[in-house]
Design an enzyme around this catalytic site. Structure first.
Site, PDB file in Angstrom:
ATOM      1  N   GLY A  81      24.300 124.849 159.119  1.00 27.88           N
ATOM      2  CA  GLY A  81      23.860 123.981 160.217  1.00 27.88           C
ATOM      3  C   GLY A  81      22.679 124.493 161.021  1.00 27.88           C
TER       4      GLY A  81
ATOM      5  N   GLY B  60      23.670 119.985 153.670  1.00 28.96           N
ATOM      6  CA  GLY B  60      24.219 119.191 154.763  1.00 28.96           C
ATOM      7  C   GLY B  60      23.138 118.390 155.463  1.00 28.96           C
TER       8      GLY B  60
ATOM      9  N   TRP C 138      26.920 114.338 153.237  1.00 26.29           N
ATOM     10  CA  TRP C 138      26.500 113.604 154.444  1.00 26.29           C
ATOM     11  C   TRP C 138      27.405 113.906 155.647  1.00 26.29           C
ATOM     12  CZ3 TRP C 138      25.420 107.881 152.513  1.00 26.29           C
ATOM     13  CH2 TRP C 138      24.277 107.892 151.698  1.00 26.29           C
ATOM     14  N   LYS C 139      28.531 114.555 155.392  1.00 24.36           N
ATOM     15  CA  LYS C 139      29.507 114.835 156.467  1.00 24.36           C
ATOM     16  C   LYS C 139      29.889 113.517 157.181  1.00 24.36           C
ATOM     17  CE  LYS C 139      28.017 119.575 156.538  1.00 24.36           C
ATOM     18  NZ  LYS C 139      27.873 120.822 157.240  1.00 24.36           N
TER      19      LYS C 139
ATOM     20  N   HIS D 213      36.043 122.495 152.030  1.00 21.84           N
ATOM     21  CA  HIS D 213      34.859 122.779 152.846  1.00 21.84           C
ATOM     22  C   HIS D 213      35.293 123.565 154.091  1.00 21.84           C
ATOM     23  CE1 HIS D 213      31.328 122.221 155.352  1.00 21.84           C
ATOM     24  NE2 HIS D 213      30.669 121.941 154.239  1.00 21.84           N
TER      25      HIS D 213
ATOM     26  N   GLU E  88      29.410 128.959 150.553  1.00 20.67           N
ATOM     27  CA  GLU E  88      28.818 128.568 151.834  1.00 20.67           C
ATOM     28  C   GLU E  88      29.266 129.549 152.919  1.00 20.67           C
ATOM     29  OE1 GLU E  88      27.724 124.004 152.004  1.00 20.67           O
ATOM     30  OE2 GLU E  88      29.646 124.434 152.923  1.00 20.67           O
TER      31      GLU E  88
ATOM     32  N   SER F 163      22.113 125.753 155.496  1.00 21.16           N
ATOM     33  CA  SER F 163      20.728 125.687 155.978  1.00 21.16           C
ATOM     34  C   SER F 163      19.699 125.623 154.846  1.00 21.16           C
ATOM     35  CB  SER F 163      20.429 126.858 156.911  1.00 21.16           C
ATOM     36  OG  SER F 163      21.370 126.873 157.969  1.00 21.16           O
TER      37      SER F 163
HETATM   38  P1  13P Z   1      23.796 122.496 156.420  1.00 25.64           P
HETATM   39  O1  13P Z   1      22.915 122.246 155.208  1.00 25.64           O
HETATM   40  O2  13P Z   1      23.603 121.515 157.493  1.00 25.64           O
HETATM   41  O3  13P Z   1      23.677 123.928 156.833  1.00 25.64           O
HETATM   42  O4  13P Z   1      25.303 122.292 155.941  1.00 25.64           O
HETATM   43  C1  13P Z   1      25.764 123.004 154.865  1.00 25.64           C
HETATM   44  C2  13P Z   1      27.047 122.420 154.459  1.00 25.64           C
HETATM   45  O5  13P Z   1      28.057 122.615 155.128  1.00 25.64           O
HETATM   46  C3  13P Z   1      27.063 121.558 153.262  1.00 25.64           C
HETATM   47  O6  13P Z   1      28.343 121.324 152.817  1.00 25.64           O
END
Ligand code: 13P
Length: 256
Positions: free
Chosen positions: A171, A234, A10-11, A95, A165, A213
């Site tokens: 993102g 994310g 969820w950041k 991360h 990643e 993504s």
């Molecule tokens: P997104 O899915 O928004 O690209 O983020 C990837 C991420 O950093 C998951 O830890």
């Protein structure tokens, strides 16, 4: 059949506890029907106490980071023991958004070791900043993996998960994610390194996830053509229509 691992990162979202509880409730509702998937949700630290009440067999709690210290005078840090106290079983380590703030491979290795020692499963993230046209990024990736796992042996590695990643793919919309054929190559490359480090038996059993993504439109191809053991998601993991779509896509593709 081996379960697909789905990690929701969820950041730094959502802002309110109410939204966090509602998002977790919705994820749990969908996760109950996704029998071929292990769903792990990693909220920000402050929402963990509220989320811990809602965790179940369908949704397992993870955290987004942990301290590299086991205990002591470390202002602002959260230890593995504290996380365990709240029912957390997984933890994202290294991360790229933390590496960008100065977290080095040595710190990542220390945190990964500590998580393993204390019975948390570390989801250790690696990934190149950019791709070289002649494959130069592979040497960078190999170096990053080896130094982020420095000091971890075949005996102590049990429980590790590696998440690949690539930073350039994070993102964005699914259209800009890595292609399944490229993911497949990366997974094989990482697998070879893990086998070299820990031997065939142990190295082959460490799950390798892809992140960057991932959305409902590409998740099935990433897992089933790309050969990843799961995904680290994310932005789409905070969108209920996407959560439905992603878990349904895995279930349907997996049973077709
Ligand atoms: P997104 O899915 O928004 O690209 O983020 C990837 C991420 O950093 C998951 O830890």
């Amino acid at each position: 059949m081996k379960k697909i691992i789905f990690v929701a990162n969820w950041k730094m979202d959502p802002v309110s506890r109410k939204e966090a509880v509602s998002l977790l409730g919705e994820t749990k509702r969908v996760a109950r029907t996704a029998r071929t998937t292990t769903v792990i949700v990693c909220p920000p630290f402050v929402h963990i106490p509220a989320c811990t009440r809602l965790r179940s067999d369908a949704v397992i709690l993870g955290a987004q980071d942990l301290s590299l210290f086991a205990d002591g005078a470390h202002t602002g840090e959260v230890s593995s023991a504290m996380l365990k106290e709240f029912g957390v079983r997984y933890v994202i380590v290294g991360h790229s958004e933390r590496r960008r703030l100065g977290e080095t491979d040595a710190i990542v290795a220390q945190k990964t070791k500590l998580a393993l020692r204390n019975g948390l499963r570390p989801i250790m993230c690696v990934g190149e900043y950019e791709r070289g046209v002649h494959g130069e990024h592979l040497a960078t990736l190999e170096h990053q993996i080896k130094s982020s796992l420095n000091g971890i042996s075949r005996k102590t590695v049990k429980g590790l998960i590696v998440a690949y990643e690539p930073l350039w793919a994070i993102g964005k919309s699914f259209k800009y994610a890595m292609r399944p054929s490229e993911i497949h190559e990366a997974v094989i490359f990482i697998r070879k390194i893990l086998v070299k480090l820990f031997g065939r038996g142990v190295g082959s059993s460490i799950p390798i996830l892809y992140g960057g993504s991932v959305e409902k439109e590409n998740i099935a191809n990433i897992v089933f053509q790309g050969g990843a053991d799961g995904v680290l998601v994310g932005h789409a993991s905070r969108n209920t229509a996407q959560i439905h779509g992603m878990l349904r896509a895995i279930t349907e593709y997996g049973s077709s």
